[in-house]
Motif scaffolding. Structure first.
Motif, mmCIF file in Angstrom:
data_model
loop_
_atom_site.group_PDB
_atom_site.id
_atom_site.type_symbol
_atom_site.label_atom_id
_atom_site.label_comp_id
_atom_site.label_asym_id
_atom_site.label_seq_id
_atom_site.Cartn_x
_atom_site.Cartn_y
_atom_site.Cartn_z
ATOM 1 N N UNK A 201 -40.123 -22.230 -56.804
ATOM 2 C CA UNK A 201 -39.265 -23.419 -56.874
ATOM 3 C C UNK A 201 -38.022 -23.222 -56.015
ATOM 4 N N UNK A 202 -37.413 -22.044 -56.095
ATOM 5 C CA UNK A 202 -36.207 -21.781 -55.308
ATOM 6 C C UNK A 202 -36.521 -21.729 -53.812
ATOM 7 N N UNK A 203 -37.658 -21.170 -53.457
ATOM 8 C CA UNK A 203 -38.063 -21.142 -52.043
ATOM 9 C C UNK A 203 -38.276 -22.562 -51.530
ATOM 10 N N UNK A 204 -38.909 -23.398 -52.340
ATOM 11 C CA UNK A 204 -39.140 -24.782 -51.939
ATOM 12 C C UNK A 204 -37.818 -25.506 -51.676
ATOM 13 N N UNK A 205 -36.832 -25.250 -52.514
ATOM 14 C CA UNK A 205 -35.520 -25.874 -52.326
ATOM 15 C C UNK A 205 -34.838 -25.350 -51.063
ATOM 16 N N UNK A 206 -34.976 -24.048 -50.812
ATOM 17 C CA UNK A 206 -34.378 -23.466 -49.605
ATOM 18 C C UNK A 206 -35.029 -24.029 -48.343
ATOM 19 N N UNK A 207 -36.336 -24.226 -48.402
ATOM 20 C CA UNK A 207 -37.026 -24.798 -47.242
ATOM 21 C C UNK A 207 -36.497 -26.199 -46.930
ATOM 22 N N UNK A 208 -36.200 -26.938 -47.971
ATOM 23 C CA UNK A 208 -35.681 -28.290 -47.787
ATOM 24 C C UNK A 208 -34.273 -28.260 -47.201
ATOM 25 N N UNK A 209 -33.451 -27.335 -47.667
ATOM 26 C CA UNK A 209 -32.041 -27.303 -47.266
ATOM 27 C C UNK A 209 -31.779 -26.524 -45.979
ATOM 28 N N UNK A 210 -32.535 -25.442 -45.768
ATOM 29 C CA UNK A 210 -32.298 -24.577 -44.617
ATOM 30 C C UNK A 210 -33.273 -24.854 -43.480
ATOM 31 N N UNK A 211 -34.536 -25.081 -43.833
ATOM 32 C CA UNK A 211 -35.558 -25.313 -42.816
ATOM 33 C C UNK A 211 -36.850 -24.612 -43.199
ATOM 34 N N UNK A 212 -37.942 -25.321 -43.135
ATOM 35 C CA UNK A 212 -39.233 -24.804 -43.594
ATOM 36 C C UNK A 212 -39.707 -23.602 -42.784
ATOM 37 N N UNK A 213 -39.394 -23.591 -41.487
ATOM 38 C CA UNK A 213 -39.911 -22.548 -40.603
ATOM 39 C C UNK A 213 -39.329 -21.160 -40.867
ATOM 40 N N UNK A 214 -38.204 -21.098 -41.573
ATOM 41 C CA UNK A 214 -37.545 -19.808 -41.802
ATOM 42 C C UNK A 214 -38.246 -18.961 -42.875
ATOM 43 N N UNK A 215 -39.007 -19.604 -43.738
ATOM 44 C CA UNK A 215 -39.564 -18.905 -44.893
ATOM 45 C C UNK A 215 -41.090 -18.860 -44.809
ATOM 46 N N UNK A 216 -41.633 -17.638 -44.825
ATOM 47 C CA UNK A 216 -43.082 -17.477 -44.742
ATOM 48 C C UNK A 216 -43.612 -16.888 -46.037
ATOM 49 N N UNK A 217 -44.647 -17.509 -46.557
ATOM 50 C CA UNK A 217 -45.305 -17.017 -47.764
ATOM 51 C C UNK A 217 -46.375 -15.995 -47.395
ATOM 52 N N UNK A 218 -46.317 -14.814 -48.009
ATOM 53 C CA UNK A 218 -47.357 -13.803 -47.833
ATOM 54 C C UNK A 218 -48.217 -13.883 -49.092
ATOM 55 N N UNK A 219 -49.366 -14.497 -48.982
ATOM 56 C CA UNK A 219 -50.204 -14.817 -50.137
ATOM 57 C C UNK A 219 -50.488 -13.593 -50.990
ATOM 58 N N UNK A 220 -50.204 -13.732 -52.274
ATOM 59 C CA UNK A 220 -50.464 -12.663 -53.225
ATOM 60 C C UNK A 220 -49.461 -11.532 -53.203
ATOM 61 N N UNK A 221 -48.444 -11.643 -52.349
ATOM 62 C CA UNK A 221 -47.465 -10.562 -52.235
ATOM 63 C C UNK A 221 -46.041 -11.060 -52.459
ATOM 64 N N UNK A 222 -45.553 -11.955 -51.588
ATOM 65 C CA UNK A 222 -44.168 -12.400 -51.725
ATOM 66 C C UNK A 222 -43.755 -13.282 -50.562
ATOM 67 N N UNK A 223 -42.513 -13.085 -50.097
ATOM 68 C CA UNK A 223 -41.965 -13.936 -49.036
ATOM 69 C C UNK A 223 -41.199 -13.101 -48.024
ATOM 70 N N UNK A 224 -41.030 -13.680 -46.825
ATOM 71 C CA UNK A 224 -40.151 -13.065 -45.838
ATOM 72 C C UNK A 224 -39.434 -14.143 -45.055
ATOM 73 N N UNK A 225 -38.319 -13.757 -44.443
ATOM 74 C CA UNK A 225 -37.505 -14.657 -43.636
ATOM 75 C C UNK A 225 -37.806 -14.395 -42.172
ATOM 76 N N UNK A 226 -38.066 -15.456 -41.431
ATOM 77 C CA UNK A 226 -38.353 -15.319 -39.999
ATOM 78 C C UNK A 226 -37.372 -16.159 -39.200
ATOM 79 N N UNK A 227 -36.862 -15.587 -38.111
ATOM 80 C CA UNK A 227 -35.921 -16.332 -37.258
ATOM 81 C C UNK A 227 -36.674 -17.290 -36.361
#
Length: 227
Positions: A201-227
């Motif tokens: 939920x927090x990642x979804x909100x960040x994607x809306x406010x900061x930009x979807x392209x910055x956040x990548x989901x690693x399925x079954x593991x977690x997340x990372x930030x990409x420039x």
């Protein structure tokens, strides 16, 4: 840190990869050291203390997973950035590599120029590690940890505290994959019992406010930030 001072250890049992990738990294100005298996990689790492290790998974003598686990146990290499080279079909290897302590993985086959670009993104973490400041500058985004303020293209973005802390954690190490358990521990700690959906939920909100392209989901593991 200047490129000429950055050491990269490239580990793969395929001579062509060592030659081609090594050449392209050297052309960028990095110091490149190579090894053909995990056992040799440990010896080179102890001697050179690299800033980044690029590990193939399937190798003789000692595979990449075991080599990564051994590297993480060496105090002098506790801050080294480790990324795996994995085949596109090796989903298990990717997850196992992250579980072993790797920061990220790169799928092959990969074009040398794209790999160099990914290496540059990983090495940006060195700046974060060496800069003792409460302000992070990443592209057109500036994050002030002390004042809980974020500016994008000069415009302030207001985030609730937990969204800010989650964003700061991911952005503090661009390219690093943060596991869900680590995110929960670092952002929420023992304050309250929350589930994995809270992160989503927090990642979804960040994607809306900061930009979807910055956040990548690693399925079954977690997340990372990409420039």
């Amino acid at each position: 840190m200047k490129k000429k001072d950055i050491k990269i250890l490239l580990v793969d049992d395929e001579p062509d990869i060592l030659e081609i990738v090594g050449y392209n990294l050297e052309e960028e100005g990095y110091q490149v050291f190579t090894a053909e298996n995990g056992k040799d990689a440990l010896n080179v790492a102890k001697r050179e203390i690299p800033h980044l290790v690029i590990l193939d998974v399937m190798m003789p003598e000692m595979d990449g997973i075991e080599a990564c686990e051994n590297l993480r146990q060496m105090p002098e290499l506790k801050d080294v950035i480790i990324t795996f080279l994995t085949a596109r079909s090796e989903d298990y290897s990717q997850v196992a590599g992250l579980d072993a302590g790797a920061d990220d993985y790169i799928t092959k086959p990969i074009k040398p120029k794209i790999l160099v670009s990914k290496v540059k993104a990983l090495l940006r973490r060195l700046k974060t590690t060496e800069t003792h400041t409460d302000t992070l500058s990443i592209g057109d985004i500036e994050i002030n940890r002390e004042e809980y303020k974020i500016f994008k293209n000069g415009e302030e973005i207001n985030l609730p505290r937990k969204e800010f802390e989650l964003f700061y954690l991911l952005a503090s190490k661009p390219g690093k994959v943060f596991k869900r358990d680590e995110i929960l521990d670092r952002v929420w700690g023992n304050e309250v019992i929350v589930g994995g959906r809270t992160i989503d939920v927090h990642i979804r909100k960040l994607r809306t406010k900061i930009g979807d392209d910055f956040f990548k989901t690693i399925k079954g593991v977690g997340y990372k930030f990409e420039e």
